[in-house]
Design a protein around this motif. Structure first.
Motif, PDB file in Angstrom:
ATOM      1  N   ARG A  99       0.859  -1.188   0.000  1.00 43.77           N
ATOM      2  CA  ARG A  99       0.000   0.000   0.000  1.00 43.77           C
ATOM      3  C   ARG A  99       0.891   1.232   0.000  1.00 43.77           C
ATOM      4  N   LYS A 100       0.593   2.179  -0.888  1.00 41.41           N
ATOM      5  CA  LYS A 100       1.368   3.421  -0.934  1.00 41.41           C
ATOM      6  C   LYS A 100       0.743   4.411   0.043  1.00 41.41           C
ATOM      7  N   VAL A 101       1.589   4.891   0.948  1.00 33.87           N
ATOM      8  CA  VAL A 101       1.166   5.888   1.926  1.00 33.87           C
ATOM      9  C   VAL A 101       2.109   7.080   1.772  1.00 33.87           C
ATOM     10  N   GLN A 102       1.605   8.156   1.235  1.00 38.33           N
ATOM     11  CA  GLN A 102       2.392   9.351   0.910  1.00 38.33           C
ATOM     12  C   GLN A 102       3.567   8.959   0.020  1.00 38.33           C
ATOM     13  N   GLU A 103       4.800   9.100   0.479  1.00 35.33           N
ATOM     14  CA  GLU A 103       5.972   8.822  -0.354  1.00 35.33           C
ATOM     15  C   GLU A 103       6.625   7.478  -0.063  1.00 35.33           C
ATOM     16  N   VAL A 104       6.000   6.634   0.741  1.00 37.47           N
ATOM     17  CA  VAL A 104       6.568   5.330   1.072  1.00 37.47           C
ATOM     18  C   VAL A 104       5.574   4.231   0.731  1.00 37.47           C
ATOM     19  N   TYR A 105       6.094   3.024   0.633  1.00 34.71           N
ATOM     20  CA  TYR A 105       5.272   1.845   0.389  1.00 34.71           C
ATOM     21  C   TYR A 105       5.289   0.985   1.651  1.00 34.71           C
ATOM     22  N   GLU A 106       4.138   0.636   2.119  1.00 39.17           N
ATOM     23  CA  GLU A 106       4.014  -0.227   3.292  1.00 39.17           C
ATOM     24  C   GLU A 106       3.754  -1.648   2.796  1.00 39.17           C
ATOM     25  N   LEU A 107       4.628  -2.577   3.186  1.00 40.64           N
ATOM     26  CA  LEU A 107       4.491  -3.974   2.783  1.00 40.64           C
ATOM     27  C   LEU A 107       4.151  -4.799   4.015  1.00 40.64           C
ATOM     28  N   ASN A 108       3.022  -5.472   3.979  1.00 35.82           N
ATOM     29  CA  ASN A 108       2.612  -6.351   5.068  1.00 35.82           C
ATOM     30  C   ASN A 108       2.700  -7.787   4.578  1.00 35.82           C
ATOM     31  N   PHE A 109       3.492  -8.570   5.287  1.00 31.97           N
ATOM     32  CA  PHE A 109       3.772  -9.951   4.912  1.00 31.97           C
ATOM     33  C   PHE A 109       3.019 -10.918   5.810  1.00 31.97           C
ATOM     34  N   LYS A 110       2.574 -12.016   5.231  1.00 26.58           N
ATOM     35  CA  LYS A 110       2.029 -13.162   5.964  1.00 26.58           C
ATOM     36  C   LYS A 110       2.708 -14.386   5.364  1.00 26.58           C
ATOM     37  N   VAL A 111       3.441 -15.131   6.205  1.00 25.89           N
ATOM     38  CA  VAL A 111       4.170 -16.311   5.742  1.00 25.89           C
ATOM     39  C   VAL A 111       3.692 -17.503   6.554  1.00 25.89           C
ATOM     40  N   LEU A 112       3.227 -18.535   5.844  1.00 25.68           N
ATOM     41  CA  LEU A 112       2.647 -19.705   6.490  1.00 25.68           C
ATOM     42  C   LEU A 112       3.136 -20.958   5.780  1.00 25.68           C
ATOM     43  N   GLY A 113       3.505 -21.978   6.544  1.00 21.01           N
ATOM     44  CA  GLY A 113       3.934 -23.236   5.935  1.00 21.01           C
ATOM     45  C   GLY A 113       4.811 -24.046   6.864  1.00 21.01           C
TER      46      GLY A 113
END
Length: 161
Positions: free
Chosen positions: A37-51
């Motif tokens: 998600r782009k928030v102003q001048e930065v990109y927020e990356l939310n990770f979910k890792v399952l396995g």
């Protein structure tokens, strides 16, 4: 993409662990979801890792499977050169591409316990037998006093007199 979220999903297997030159994980299967998600001048990356990952047992060195279920957040921004710290990444503006493969690997590794040991009875019996055979400590040697300590005690008692 301002304000909107783009979601990416991928299935990662043994080829992935080989490609990232994984040292702590021998293989496994992971499902990774990354919401950007782009928030102003930065990109927020939310990770979910399952396995599940395959690691060597600390006792018998046999393969064992451990579950992974973790989430993480990283902020990415454009800059002059690549830079990375605990929860943010700066990528060169002229490149504009972030390879998340290593970020996913780090999250997976941090989600597994530090100590990798099979459940009771799960270790390789042949390896356990060899470890017992080669073990230095036995009941006899545990009670015996090292002759060097005996000599030190003798010297110590000489000075007390």
């Amino acid at each position: 993409m301002k304000g909107d979220t783009a979601t990416f999903e991928c299935e990662l297997g043994n080829d992935y662990f080989e490609a990232v030159e994984a040292t702590e994980v021998k293989g496994g299967t992971l499902h990774a979801t990354v919401a950007v998600r782009k928030v102003q001048e930065v990109y927020e990356l939310n990770f979910k890792v399952l396995g599940d990952v395959i690691v060597p047992c600390d006792i018998c060195l046999g393969d064992m499977t451990l579950p992974v279920d973790t989430t993480g957040r990283v902020v990415a921004r454009l800059g002059d050169s690549y830079d990375e710290d605990e929860d943010s990444v700066t990528i060169p503006e002229d490149d504009g591409t972030l390879d998340a493969a290593w970020l996913i690997y780090e999250m997976a590794v941090l989600a597994i316990p530090t100590r990798h040991v099979h459940e009771e009875g799960g270790c390789d019996p042949a390896m356990l037998g060899k470890l017992e055979e080669l073990s230095i400590v036995s009941d006899e040697s545990a009670d015996a006093i090292d002759p060097r300590w005996s000599e030190l005690e003798r010297i110590k008692s000489t000075f007390k007199e």
